[in-house]
Design a protein around this motif. Structure first.
Motif, PDB file in Angstrom:
ATOM      1  N   TRP A  98       0.899  -0.977   0.222  1.00  0.00           N
ATOM      2  CA  TRP A  98      -0.009   0.096   0.011  1.00  0.00           C
ATOM      3  C   TRP A  98       1.076   1.362   0.279  1.00  0.00           C
ATOM      4  CZ3 TRP A  98      -0.635   3.706   3.278  1.00  0.00           C
ATOM      5  CH2 TRP A  98      -1.616   4.693   2.961  1.00  0.00           C
ATOM      6  N   LEU A  99       1.990   1.227   0.872  1.00  0.00           N
ATOM      7  CA  LEU A  99       2.590   2.386   0.817  1.00  0.00           C
ATOM      8  C   LEU A  99       3.549   2.672  -0.637  1.00  0.00           C
ATOM      9  CD1 LEU A  99       4.623   1.531   4.661  1.00  0.00           C
ATOM     10  CD2 LEU A  99       2.786   3.655   3.650  1.00  0.00           C
ATOM     11  N   TRP A 100       4.553   2.435  -1.410  1.00  0.00           N
ATOM     12  CA  TRP A 100       4.444   1.583  -2.440  1.00  0.00           C
ATOM     13  C   TRP A 100       3.491   2.120  -3.136  1.00  0.00           C
ATOM     14  CZ3 TRP A 100       9.857   2.409  -3.950  1.00  0.00           C
ATOM     15  CH2 TRP A 100      11.165   2.664  -2.122  1.00  0.00           C
ATOM     16  N   ASN A 101       2.293   1.710  -3.876  1.00  0.00           N
ATOM     17  CA  ASN A 101       1.839   1.264  -4.680  1.00  0.00           C
ATOM     18  C   ASN A 101       0.741   2.578  -4.954  1.00  0.00           C
ATOM     19  OD1 ASN A 101       3.329  -0.389  -5.883  1.00  0.00           O
ATOM     20  ND2 ASN A 101       2.709  -1.828  -4.529  1.00  0.00           N
ATOM     21  N   VAL A 102       0.600   2.956  -3.569  1.00  0.00           N
ATOM     22  CA  VAL A 102      -0.953   3.505  -3.437  1.00  0.00           C
ATOM     23  C   VAL A 102      -0.697   4.925  -2.740  1.00  0.00           C
ATOM     24  CG1 VAL A 102      -3.315   3.755  -2.053  1.00  0.00           C
ATOM     25  CG2 VAL A 102      -2.599   1.552  -3.805  1.00  0.00           C
ATOM     26  N   ALA A 103      -0.146   4.968  -1.635  1.00  0.00           N
ATOM     27  CA  ALA A 103       0.329   6.226  -0.820  1.00  0.00           C
ATOM     28  C   ALA A 103       1.027   6.829  -1.826  1.00  0.00           C
ATOM     29  CB  ALA A 103       1.153   5.795   0.607  1.00  0.00           C
ATOM     30  N   GLN A 104       1.871   6.691  -2.431  1.00  0.00           N
ATOM     31  CA  GLN A 104       3.112   8.248  -3.338  1.00  0.00           C
ATOM     32  C   GLN A 104       1.534   9.100  -3.663  1.00  0.00           C
ATOM     33  OE1 GLN A 104       5.590   7.615  -6.206  1.00  0.00           O
ATOM     34  NE2 GLN A 104       4.936   5.288  -6.833  1.00  0.00           N
ATOM     35  N   PHE A 105       0.428   8.653  -4.774  1.00  0.00           N
ATOM     36  CA  PHE A 105      -0.105   9.013  -5.206  1.00  0.00           C
ATOM     37  C   PHE A 105      -1.119   9.866  -4.965  1.00  0.00           C
ATOM     38  CE2 PHE A 105       1.651   5.596  -7.183  1.00  0.00           C
ATOM     39  CZ  PHE A 105       2.370   5.936  -8.729  1.00  0.00           C
ATOM     40  N   ARG A 106      -1.433   9.655  -3.725  1.00  0.00           N
ATOM     41  CA  ARG A 106      -2.547  10.611  -2.392  1.00  0.00           C
ATOM     42  C   ARG A 106      -2.178  12.095  -2.397  1.00  0.00           C
ATOM     43  NH1 ARG A 106      -6.292   7.201   0.342  1.00  0.00           N
ATOM     44  NH2 ARG A 106      -6.057   8.925   2.193  1.00  0.00           N
ATOM     45  N   THR A 107      -3.226  12.976  -2.839  1.00  0.00           N
ATOM     46  CA  THR A 107      -3.290  14.237  -2.024  1.00  0.00           C
ATOM     47  C   THR A 107      -2.575  14.025  -0.632  1.00  0.00           C
ATOM     48  OG1 THR A 107      -5.102  14.309  -1.284  1.00  0.00           O
ATOM     49  CG2 THR A 107      -4.846  14.080  -3.637  1.00  0.00           C
ATOM     50  N   ASP A 108      -2.519  14.209   0.367  1.00  0.00           N
ATOM     51  CA  ASP A 108      -1.754  13.484   1.852  1.00  0.00           C
ATOM     52  C   ASP A 108      -1.195  12.921   2.442  1.00  0.00           C
ATOM     53  OD1 ASP A 108      -3.636  10.875   1.411  1.00  0.00           O
ATOM     54  OD2 ASP A 108      -4.401  11.386   3.305  1.00  0.00           O
ATOM     55  N   TYR A 109      -0.583  12.253   0.971  1.00  0.00           N
ATOM     56  CA  TYR A 109       0.909  12.008   1.151  1.00  0.00           C
ATOM     57  C   TYR A 109       2.310  13.263   1.421  1.00  0.00           C
ATOM     58  CZ  TYR A 109       5.374   9.465   1.669  1.00  0.00           C
ATOM     59  OH  TYR A 109       7.154   9.235   1.615  1.00  0.00           O
ATOM     60  N   PRO A 110       3.196  12.982   2.617  1.00  0.00           N
ATOM     61  CA  PRO A 110       3.248  11.628   3.213  1.00  0.00           C
ATOM     62  C   PRO A 110       2.122  11.442   4.752  1.00  0.00           C
ATOM     63  CG  PRO A 110       4.571  13.613   4.633  1.00  0.00           C
ATOM     64  CD  PRO A 110       3.883  14.119   3.628  1.00  0.00           C
ATOM     65  N   ASP A 111       1.224  12.465   5.122  1.00  0.00           N
ATOM     66  CA  ASP A 111       1.125  12.582   6.963  1.00  0.00           C
ATOM     67  C   ASP A 111       0.251  11.081   6.404  1.00  0.00           C
ATOM     68  OD1 ASP A 111       0.847  15.981   7.164  1.00  0.00           O
ATOM     69  OD2 ASP A 111      -0.557  15.564   5.328  1.00  0.00           O
ATOM     70  N   CYS A 112      -0.439  10.494   4.915  1.00  0.00           N
ATOM     71  CA  CYS A 112      -1.258   9.393   5.210  1.00  0.00           C
ATOM     72  C   CYS A 112      -0.306   7.886   4.974  1.00  0.00           C
ATOM     73  CB  CYS A 112      -1.925   8.786   3.761  1.00  0.00           C
ATOM     74  SG  CYS A 112      -0.624   8.941   2.806  1.00  0.00           S
ATOM     75  N   SER A 113       1.146   8.487   5.903  1.00  0.00           N
ATOM     76  CA  SER A 113       1.785   7.237   5.743  1.00  0.00           C
ATOM     77  C   SER A 113       3.383   7.339   7.547  1.00  0.00           C
ATOM     78  CB  SER A 113       3.256   7.376   5.053  1.00  0.00           C
ATOM     79  OG  SER A 113       3.871   8.410   5.099  1.00  0.00           O
ATOM     80  N   ILE A 114       2.151   8.914   8.053  1.00  0.00           N
ATOM     81  CA  ILE A 114       3.573   8.334   8.841  1.00  0.00           C
ATOM     82  C   ILE A 114       2.908   7.381  10.417  1.00  0.00           C
ATOM     83  CG2 ILE A 114       3.803  10.404  11.147  1.00  0.00           C
ATOM     84  CD1 ILE A 114       5.228  11.181   7.383  1.00  0.00           C
ATOM     85  N   GLY A 115       1.722   7.534  10.477  1.00  0.00           N
ATOM     86  CA  GLY A 115       1.037   6.691  11.461  1.00  0.00           C
ATOM     87  C   GLY A 115       1.301   5.454  11.758  1.00  0.00           C
ATOM     88  N   PHE A 116       2.210   5.080  10.482  1.00  0.00           N
ATOM     89  CA  PHE A 116       2.496   3.825  10.459  1.00  0.00           C
ATOM     90  C   PHE A 116       3.693   3.376  11.044  1.00  0.00           C
ATOM     91  CE2 PHE A 116      -0.738   3.716   7.214  1.00  0.00           C
ATOM     92  CZ  PHE A 116      -1.891   2.573   7.464  1.00  0.00           C
ATOM     93  N   PHE A 117       4.330   4.237  11.380  1.00  0.00           N
ATOM     94  CA  PHE A 117       5.777   4.406  11.713  1.00  0.00           C
ATOM     95  C   PHE A 117       6.257   4.457  13.429  1.00  0.00           C
ATOM     96  CE2 PHE A 117       7.209   5.619   7.373  1.00  0.00           C
ATOM     97  CZ  PHE A 117       8.148   5.079   7.272  1.00  0.00           C
TER      98      PHE A 117
END
Length: 226
Positions: A98-117
């Motif tokens: 999901w991170l590599w194939n979806v998240a980078q294309f979201r308008t809210d990246y990197p906010d959408c990924s920070i919670g996974f760290f």
């Protein structure tokens, strides 16, 4: 000549920007080509809209839904935003997919990924002298990578292993709207999850701009004999 200059300029940007999520940082993280070659992670995708995926042998399985523009790598922001965000605690291979194939294309990246760290996460990008330690440092790194990368610059996942708590994969860099321009750099990454299912360790390695072959092995052999 112009194509060569563009290739060198993009490679230099890739090396200076880091691999980011190597996160598909290209805006943040990569996706595999919907048209032909690149393989993606073979493990299940998060609930919701599925992506086209590729087997370990590299043959692409048909996507259940695809509105991507012909000749364009990855997803549109609208498509990416329509994919359900996975919950913390999913398998490492599912999360990385999901991170590599979806998240980078979201308008809210990197906010959408920070919670996974994890709060004490360690991110090692091998083009930097020191690792990024702690969630704030990792977040700052991801934001810097996104800001430095050109808007058309993406990281594309090629091959991905299976793994519940850790996963390794290969990737390359290309232009989203001009995939015919080819690859500008290759790399490999490793992600590990902690007991809470959050990313606690990442290492990104990108190929060197100069191919020295066995030169350094020969040097090391000479030094070892001294």
């Amino acid at each position: 000549m112009a194509a060569m200059s563009l290739r060198l300029a993009l490679l230099a940007t890739a090396l200076s920007a880091g691999s980011a999520f190597s996160l598909t940082s290209a805006r943040a993280l990569p996706t595999s080509r919907l048209s032909s070659r690149a393989p993606i992670c073979t493990t299940p995708h998060p609930p919701g809209k599925r992506l086209g995926h590729v087997s370990r042998r590299g043959r692409r399985a048909p996507a259940a839904a695809s509105g991507a523009t012909m000749g364009m790598t990855g997803m549109t922001p609208e498509e990416a935003m329509a994919v359900q965000i996975p919950e913390v605690g999913v398998r490492a291979d599912v999360l990385v997919n999901w991170l590599w194939n979806v998240a980078q294309f979201r308008t809210d990246y990197p906010d959408c990924s920070i919670g996974f760290f994890a709060d004490d996460a360690v991110y090692e990008d091998m083009i930097y002298a020191e690792p990024f330690v702690g969630k704030p440092a990792v977040e700052a790194f991801l934001r810097k990578t996104k800001d430095l990368a050109p808007p058309d610059f993406i990281f594309v996942m090629d091959r991905c292993s299976d793994g519940a708590t850790a996963v390794g994969f290969t990737w390359h860099v290309e232009l989203q709207t001009r995939p015919e321009a080819g690859k500008f750099a290759n790399g490999a990454s490793f992600y590990e999850l902690d007991g809470d299912g959050k990313i606690c360790y990442v290492r990104d390695v990108v190929e060197p701009p100069l191919k020295t072959g066995d030169f350094f092995l020969k040097v090391a052999s000479v030094i070892g004999k001294m």
